[in-house]
Design an enzyme around this catalytic site. Structure first.
Site, PDB file in Angstrom:
ATOM      1  N   ASP A 331     -32.213  17.501  -5.640  1.00 56.49           N
ATOM      2  CA  ASP A 331     -33.526  17.496  -5.013  1.00 56.49           C
ATOM      3  C   ASP A 331     -33.348  17.986  -3.578  1.00 56.49           C
ATOM      4  O   ASP A 331     -32.240  17.958  -3.042  1.00 56.49           O
ATOM      5  CB  ASP A 331     -34.092  16.064  -5.044  1.00 56.49           C
ATOM      6  CG  ASP A 331     -35.561  16.016  -4.656  1.00 56.49           C
ATOM      7  OD1 ASP A 331     -36.213  17.077  -4.664  1.00 56.49           O
ATOM      8  OD2 ASP A 331     -36.046  14.924  -4.339  1.00 56.49           O
ATOM      9  N   ASP A 636     -35.178  10.956  -6.871  1.00 58.28           N
ATOM     10  CA  ASP A 636     -35.588   9.677  -6.294  1.00 58.28           C
ATOM     11  C   ASP A 636     -36.922   9.179  -6.843  1.00 58.28           C
ATOM     12  O   ASP A 636     -37.264   8.015  -6.696  1.00 58.28           O
ATOM     13  CB  ASP A 636     -35.684   9.778  -4.766  1.00 58.28           C
ATOM     14  CG  ASP A 636     -36.593  10.908  -4.311  1.00 58.28           C
ATOM     15  OD1 ASP A 636     -37.247  11.539  -5.170  1.00 58.28           O
ATOM     16  OD2 ASP A 636     -36.659  11.169  -3.101  1.00 58.28           O
ATOM     17  N   ASP A 640     -38.408  12.184 -11.659  1.00 55.36           N
ATOM     18  CA  ASP A 640     -37.031  12.614 -11.878  1.00 55.36           C
ATOM     19  C   ASP A 640     -36.339  11.844 -13.001  1.00 55.36           C
ATOM     20  O   ASP A 640     -35.291  12.270 -13.487  1.00 55.36           O
ATOM     21  CB  ASP A 640     -36.211  12.420 -10.588  1.00 55.36           C
ATOM     22  CG  ASP A 640     -36.725  13.265  -9.441  1.00 55.36           C
ATOM     23  OD1 ASP A 640     -37.040  14.443  -9.691  1.00 55.36           O
ATOM     24  OD2 ASP A 640     -36.822  12.759  -8.311  1.00 55.36           O
TER      25      ASP A 640
END
Length: 899
Positions: A331, A636, A640
């Site tokens: 990410d 997070d 996800d």
């Protein structure tokens, strides 16, 4: 009503949505309709999958070839009435099963954590009255009122908004709060860009809104993600796959040798019972009883080392998986970046100033043409900074040495840039107290504040907002010295384009002086303003992340950015951290158009993916795995979780991560830093090295024991070692010698190697050759000295004691060769792993007790031996040590020649 679930509500006008859902804007749903819908749709709670029962999950821990071998060993030793040894082996199996069960149980909590995200309350309009209810009682068609600080309780179409901003990072990955409206938008708009929708589990950070519930429970976007988590296949790790394959081969080899031994004895006319016992002895000797314990302890040591480097492991085998990683999908926000907006450039008075430093910390300076400048040196810079400080509703605070913003991240960046120039927010606000405010509204794209100039009884208005919104209301500018200047629209647009090309977010600033006292301002007052400048900001990359990415590339690990943020911002950050082909970002819209087959090539060749949905993250992980990659995935948010579960190694953020992400992941970073991933990969490689060293150390003993038994059967002589003696050798040396390799330090060049081929077996052809060399040396040494002792008058117990000590001492000397698979012990240093020496001394003491203590002689059928016998044992051990050393030297020379 059920047929409307999943409809593209964002494409429809608000009134049509209300009609389709059978509700009323002013009154909401009536009581009877609510009861009916609650019966039809059920509570607004995500349902959890049934899953396997705890008993089934526990029993499945035994469903592994290596465990079958160990269970067989335990049963056989029990059959031999060696209850202590049987108990030890079965105890090892049980401990491993318990550890695996406990770790797996944690992962089952992922869906439960997801359900907890919806435990909230909602202000709802029902039968014309406002009432606060549990979000679990919401139904499609309910009219919900939102305000700052609320968690959105269900998916809803927004009917009316006032300055509404929603933090959707947990769902979409968007790094900044999103401004929302209520107008219809295009049918094919992606989830992250549906500005007239609010989704479950997101957070209202500013403003107010009224919306109508369009989906609840499993029909929400978060509910859909829950189903993705359940459907996502949880893969075996590379280690478990390799151990399983290795164990199957070992199982077949042991069974084949046992059958050959039994058959050979029968052909020689020996008794069937004796041959059965010999076959049992061979099987016991060939089974590496210490391998599961060594694996568990080595992985546990890796877990401890990773914890010291800010990586918490939730599943033991994840340690080794990291060492196998070929691709890291990361990410952007908070992992590769600071997750703190930072002003990097200021355009004022026709000049560009660069702002050093990152995050909300006021440490840093402002430079022009690489020379530091003070704000006082440029009136234009001063005014631009003051505008950002005064037209601002946020506050910066220092907590435990870390600066945090209470409010909007963008406004926090403006406060920091002013503080870097030496301004105190309190002092400036005291000097120019605020009188009135026009808050930011999405339809206007600006904010304005009115301030009292106490010295002259006049007022001044500062404004900030989108560039076009501010420029349209300006008719003049100022130069560097603060004097009136012509408004150069072309130069300003060029500065905006240059900043945008770098992925910077641009805000414009203006002011208007009133020659009189003012008590309030209106939108009409925002005309004839003076343009002050631009502040250009971004969430900058972490300095340590840049270095970590570079190390990953050196180690042959590719890094890919997968984010919900905009493509331009993602590309800019990717370029700064050094990802290849950063300018060619692939968006979620493009991913939605290509087939799974095409995606395999796109995923392999692309480094940056932007505006992706949860399903697309999952598809990308699967596409990379289709090429044989071992994929580590960071995340997070709720969005996800499916990809974290499907990846070979899921990595959640410890600070900003949601409970859902943490429970679905194999590893949690306590500092949300990409650099910790690189450190964990390094530790993972070290763990696999040490496991391989243990295997290459223990297998020659098992092979040698089997060959000695087989040779005795073929030649028709007494067994040189008994089953109970084999168990003594295997268990004591595994604990006191082999396990010391788990503490072996990482080799210096470990992160300069390419990742291991995921399809490659644990043992290479080179290592298998070494196993055969040492196994043969053990056969010749143990069998040869056994016959030597018998020929020179020793009894059978003494001869067997010599054979047992040959195995132990050769293993002891060979241990030093196994501290590196390629380097000589003379290069490593004999004392660089003090644990080895502790094990060696303990083993020597134990072996002396085995040889000379009467109780041990009785238990293990051993006998005291002469010093001359020890000399012959030592000679065989030294020869084995130097033979392996020469073999390493020869292979290293061949390797260098081939390079």
């Amino acid at each position: 009503m059920e047929t409307l679930i999943g409809k593209h509500w964002h494409h429809l006008p608000a009134d049509e949505v209300i009609d389709l859902l059978g509700s009323n804007r002013e009154r909401g749903l009536d009581i009877f309709e609510i009861e009916d819908r609650q019966k039809r749709f059920g509570p607004n709670i995500i349902t959890t999958g049934k899953g396997r029962s705890p008993l089934v999950r526990f029993l499945l821990q035994f469903h592994q070839p290596l465990v079958y071998i160990l269970l067989t060993a335990g049963i056989i030793t029990g059959f031999l009435q060696e209850w202590v040894d049987a108990g030890v082996i079965l105890g090892v199996v049980l401990v491993n099963a318990v550890i695996g069960f406990v770790q797996e149980s944690k992962a089952v909590k992922a869906i439960e954590a997801l359900a907890r995200t919806m435990t909230t309350e909602a202000m709802v309009l029902r039968a014309g009255e406002k009432q606060r209810i549990s979000a679990a009682g919401l139904v499609p068609g309910d009219i919900v009122l939102l305000q700052s600080g609320d968690k959105v309780p269900a998916d809803m179409r927004l009917l009316h908004t006032r300055d509404l901003q929603v933090d959707e990072s947990a769902l979409t990955g968007e790094s900044l709060p999103v401004s929302k409206g209520s107008e219809p938008i295009n049918h094919d708009t992606l989830l992250a860009d549906r500005l007239n929708m609010a989704y479950t589990s997101t957070l209202v950070t500013y403003g107010q809104a009224t919306g109508i519930v369009t989906a609840t429970a499993d029909n929400t976007e978060v509910g859909r993600i829950s189903q993705l988590i359940e459907a996502a296949e949880e893969l075996e790790t590379p280690l478990t796959r390799k151990i399983a394959r290795f164990s199957q081969i070992l199982l077949y080899a042991i069974l084949a040798l046992a059958v050959i031994t039994f058959a050979a004895g029968l052909l020689r006319g020996q008794a069937a019972f004796d041959m059965f016992m010999a076959a049992v002895a061979l099987a016991v000797g060939a089974i590496p009883e210490g391998l599961p314990a060594a694996m568990t302890i080595t992985l546990a040591i890796g877990v401890s080392r990773m914890a010291r480097r800010r990586a918490i492991i939730r599943r033991l085998t994840a340690v080794e998986t990291l060492g196998s990683t070929t691709v890291v999908c990361s990410d952007k926000t908070g992992t590769l970046t600071e997750n703190q907006m930072t002003v990097q450039e200021i355009f004022a008075g026709g000049e560009v100033f660069e702002v050093a430093g990152s995050g909300y910390s006021p440490s840093g300076r402002i430079v022009r043409h690489e020379d530091p400048v003070s704000a006082a040196a440029s009136a234009a810079l001063t005014e631009c900074l003051k505008a950002g400080l005064l037209c601002n509703d946020s506050v910066l605070v220092e907590k435990e040495g870390r600066w945090e913003v209470h409010g909007d991240p963008t406004e926090g960046a403006l406060l920091t840039s002013a503080m870097k120039a030496g301004y105190s927010a309190d002092a400036v606000r005291t000097d120019l107290p605020r009188i009135d405010t026009i808050p930011f509204e999405s339809q206007h794209q600006y904010m304005a504040t009115l301030h009292d100039r106490r010295s002259g009884n006049t007022a001044v208005m500062y404004s900030k907002g989108a560039v076009e919104a501010i420029l349209d209301r300006c008719d003049s500018s100022i130069d560097l010295n603060g004097k009136p200047a012509e408004l150069d629209i072309g130069r300003i647009h060029k500065a905006v384009e240059e900043a945008a090309a770098k992925g910077l977010r641009v805000l414009a600033f203006a002011k208007k002086d009133f020659g009189q006292e003012m008590h309030g301002i209106h939108h009409a007052d925002l005309s004839g303003m003076t343009f002050l400048g631009l502040q250009c900001m971004i969430d900058p990359p972490r300095a340590e992340a840049i270095a970590a990415v570079r190390k990953c590339h050196t180690a042959g690990i590719r890094v890919k950015m997968i984010t919900g943020d905009h493509a331009l911002t993602a590309s800019a950050i990717a370029q700064q951290i050094g990802l290849p082909n950063s300018a060619n970002a692939v968006t979620g819209r493009r991913l939605a158009e290509i087939s799974d087959r095409e995606l395999i090539d796109v995923a392999d060749q692309t480094s940056v993916f932007a505006r992706v949905t949860p399903e697309q993250k999952l598809r990308l992980v699967e596409a990379l795995q289709a090429r044989g990659n071992i994929v580590a995935m960071t995340g997070d948010g709720v969005n996800d979780a499916p990809a974290l579960k499907r990846a070979d190694i899921g990595i959640a953020m410890g600070i900003t991560g949601t409970d859902v992400a943490k429970e679905a992941a194999d590893m949690v970073l306590t500092d949300d830093n990409f650099a910790s991933i690189e450190a964990a990969v390094e530790e993972g490689r070290g763990v696999f090295d040490n496991l391989t060293k243990f295997i290459i150390w223990t297998l020659p003993t098992n092979m040698g024991e089997g060959l000695v038994i087989l040779a005795a059967i073929i030649t028709g002589v007494a067994l040189p070692i008994l089953p109970v003696q084999i168990l003594w050798i295997n268990m004591t040396t595994a604990v006191l010698l082999g396990l010391m390799l788990a503490f072996e330090p990482k080799e210096q060049e470990i992160m300069m190697r390419s990742p291991r081929n995921p399809q490659a077996p644990i043992l290479t052809r080179e290592l298998i050759g070494r196993i055969f060399i040492v196994g043969t040396l053990l056969l010749v040494g143990a069998f040869g000295l056994f016959e030597w002792e018998l020929m020179h008058g020793a009894d059978i117990a003494e001869a067997r004691t010599v054979a047992v000590n040959v195995f132990v001492m050769v293993e002891l000397f060979y241990l030093f060769n196994c501290r590196s698979l390629t380097k000589s012990i003379f290069r490593l240093g004999f004392f660089s792993n003090p644990w080895v020496w502790g094990g060696v001394v303990s083993m020597l003491i134990l072996q002396l007790l085995y040889t000379y203590l009467p109780a041990m002689n009785w238990m293990f059928h051993s006998a005291p031996i002469s010093p001359e016998a020890w000399g012959r044992i030592l000679a065989v051990s030294v020869i084995a040590f130097f033979v392996v050393g020469v073999e390493k030297w020869i292979r290293n020379r061949i390797r260098r020649t081939e390079q």
